[in-house]
Design an enzyme around this catalytic site. Structure first.
Site, PDB file in Angstrom:
ATOM      1  N   CYS A 233       0.490  -1.072   0.157  1.00  0.00           N
ATOM      2  CA  CYS A 233       0.368  -0.045  -0.248  1.00  0.00           C
ATOM      3  C   CYS A 233       0.574   1.298   0.285  1.00  0.00           C
ATOM      4  O   CYS A 233       1.367   1.374   0.836  1.00  0.00           O
ATOM      5  CB  CYS A 233      -1.068  -0.645   0.881  1.00  0.00           C
ATOM      6  SG  CYS A 233      -1.940   1.531   1.449  1.00  0.00           S
TER       7      CYS A 233
ATOM      8  N   CYS B   9      -0.454   4.226   1.977  1.00  0.00           N
ATOM      9  CA  CYS B   9      -0.336   3.799   3.456  1.00  0.00           C
ATOM     10  C   CYS B   9       1.302   4.024   3.854  1.00  0.00           C
ATOM     11  O   CYS B   9       1.639   4.600   5.138  1.00  0.00           O
ATOM     12  CB  CYS B   9      -0.639   2.264   4.333  1.00  0.00           C
ATOM     13  SG  CYS B   9      -1.706   2.433   3.683  1.00  0.00           S
ATOM     14  N   ASP B  10       2.432   3.540   3.081  1.00  0.00           N
ATOM     15  CA  ASP B  10       3.749   3.371   3.626  1.00  0.00           C
ATOM     16  C   ASP B  10       4.780   4.631   2.769  1.00  0.00           C
ATOM     17  O   ASP B  10       5.328   4.633   3.387  1.00  0.00           O
ATOM     18  CB  ASP B  10       4.352   2.470   3.756  1.00  0.00           C
ATOM     19  CG  ASP B  10       3.352   0.931   4.451  1.00  0.00           C
ATOM     20  OD1 ASP B  10       2.501   1.705   5.651  1.00  0.00           O
ATOM     21  OD2 ASP B  10       3.201   0.053   4.171  1.00  0.00           O
TER      22      ASP B  10
END
Ligand code: NDP
Length: 324
Positions: A146, A149-150
């Protein structure tokens, strides 16, 4: 063993969608039951966020919060509002009769049957990975599924994206906003993604494309964080090591919808079909929220939002059908 009560609402799954549905349904005095899974191969308590490290994009947490802590907070709030939560893997469901019936196995393998007037499916999805041991060892240490997300953890660094679909294009483009360079590795000599998405990638000077390459190894197991990605040309067999701080795998997700097959309409890609803008399925009283029905956004906050919608829609359905 059986739960003889007919519940107003049973929520299957305890990620952001399921637990938000639980909070809203409990506050509406529906006395919901939430069934959280325990099997790492399928439903897991807390859902996919349990596999992420820090979450920086969930509103309300300006300080860092881990995925685990965030989900513990969701869970505590659901329990505090009066939701019953039990651990069990739902293995079967019968939506052909009313009340609906479903069966769950507990951690000792004992099956329990449950009945409910409405059911909210929030079973989520699982990211697909290439399947290498090194990849598995470096999950959350540079291997991620993701970018949203990261990605921010790899500012000004070189990263690799694997895949040739719309998600890979979107992630590669997104990452160029913060990373030094992005190498996009795809196993074939043409992308599967839509032409518009492909064009954006091809025109982006920060993206280097390596067609016809497969990932052989994720480098950095000894260092305990990703240091590079070893790829192999499917045409010449030549092996190349790409120095990188992260590898973003974008080779699709698998919705956890197997138990609903044949019971409710699914899309061709396996996700539960909902009426746009709602969580309603083709079975009245059966709602779907979160990643089991959303293959586009897949964010904790959007999953939570659709969990809220599902609880409100279940409440309205119960009121309209005089079943509450
Ligand atoms: P897709 O299934 O569309 O693409 C997966 C990609 O991963 C393919 O290029 C495939 O290669 C590759 N792949 C699969 N398995 C492996 C493997 N083991 N090793 C290496 N490569 C592999 O998944 P997406 O997540 O990209 O998209 C899912 C759906 O969501 C699609 O319908 C897409 O259009 C949609 N979507 C829409 C967006 C939007 O509209 N903004 C954004 C993101 C997704 P190959 O091509 O060789 O099969």
């Amino acid at each position: 063993m059986s739960d003889s009560d007919v519940r107003n609402v049973i929520i299957i799954g305890s990620g952001p969608a399921g637990l938000t549905a639980a909070i809203y349904a409990a506050r509406a005095n529906l006395k919901p039951l939430c069934i959280e899974g325990f099997n790492a191969g399928g439903l897991i308590p807390g859902g996919q966020l349990m596999f992420t490290s820090e979450v920086e994009n969930y509103p309300g947490f300006p300080e860092k919060v881990t995925g685990q802590e965030l989900m513990e907070r969701f869970r505590a709030q659901a329990v505090h509002q009066g939701c019953d939560i039990i651990t069990g893997d739902v293995t079967r469901i019968d939506l052909s009769k009313r009340p609906f019936e479903l069966w769950a196995l507990d951690s000792e393998g004992v099956e329990r049957a449950f009945k409910a007037k409405t059911v909210i499916a929030s079973t989520g999805a699982r990211a697909n990975y290439v399947g290498l041991e090194s990849e598995n060892k470096l999950k959350n240490k540079g291997v991620s599924a993701c970018a949203v997300c990261d990605g921010a953890f790899f500012r000004n660094q070189d990263v690799v994206v694997v895949g040739g679909g719309d998600t890979a294009m979107e992630e590669a483009n997104y990452l160029t906003g913060m990373c030094k360079s992005v190498t996009l590795v795809h196993r074939r000599d043409e992308f599967r993604a839509s032409i518009t998405m492909q064009e954006r990638v091809i025109k982006n000077p920060k993206i280097k494309i390596m067609y016809s390459h497969t990932v052989e190894e994720v480098l950095g197991v000894e260092e305990d964080h990703v240091t590079g990605v070893r790829v192999k040309s499917t045409k010449t067999g030549a092996v190349t090591d790409i120095p990188a701080a992260a590898m973003f795998v974008a080779i699709g997700h698998t919705p956890l919808a197997d138990i609903f097959k044949g019971q409710v309409e699914l899309l061709d890609n396996g996700y539960i079909k909902t009426i746009p803008g709602t969580t309603q399925t083709n079975v009245p009283g059966f709602f779907a929220s979160g990643d089991v029905q959303d293959y586009v956004f897949r964010q904790a906050v959007t999953a939570a939002g659709s969990g809220c919608m599902a609880a409100l829609e279940a409440e309205r359905w119960l009121a309209a059908n005089d079943a509450h």
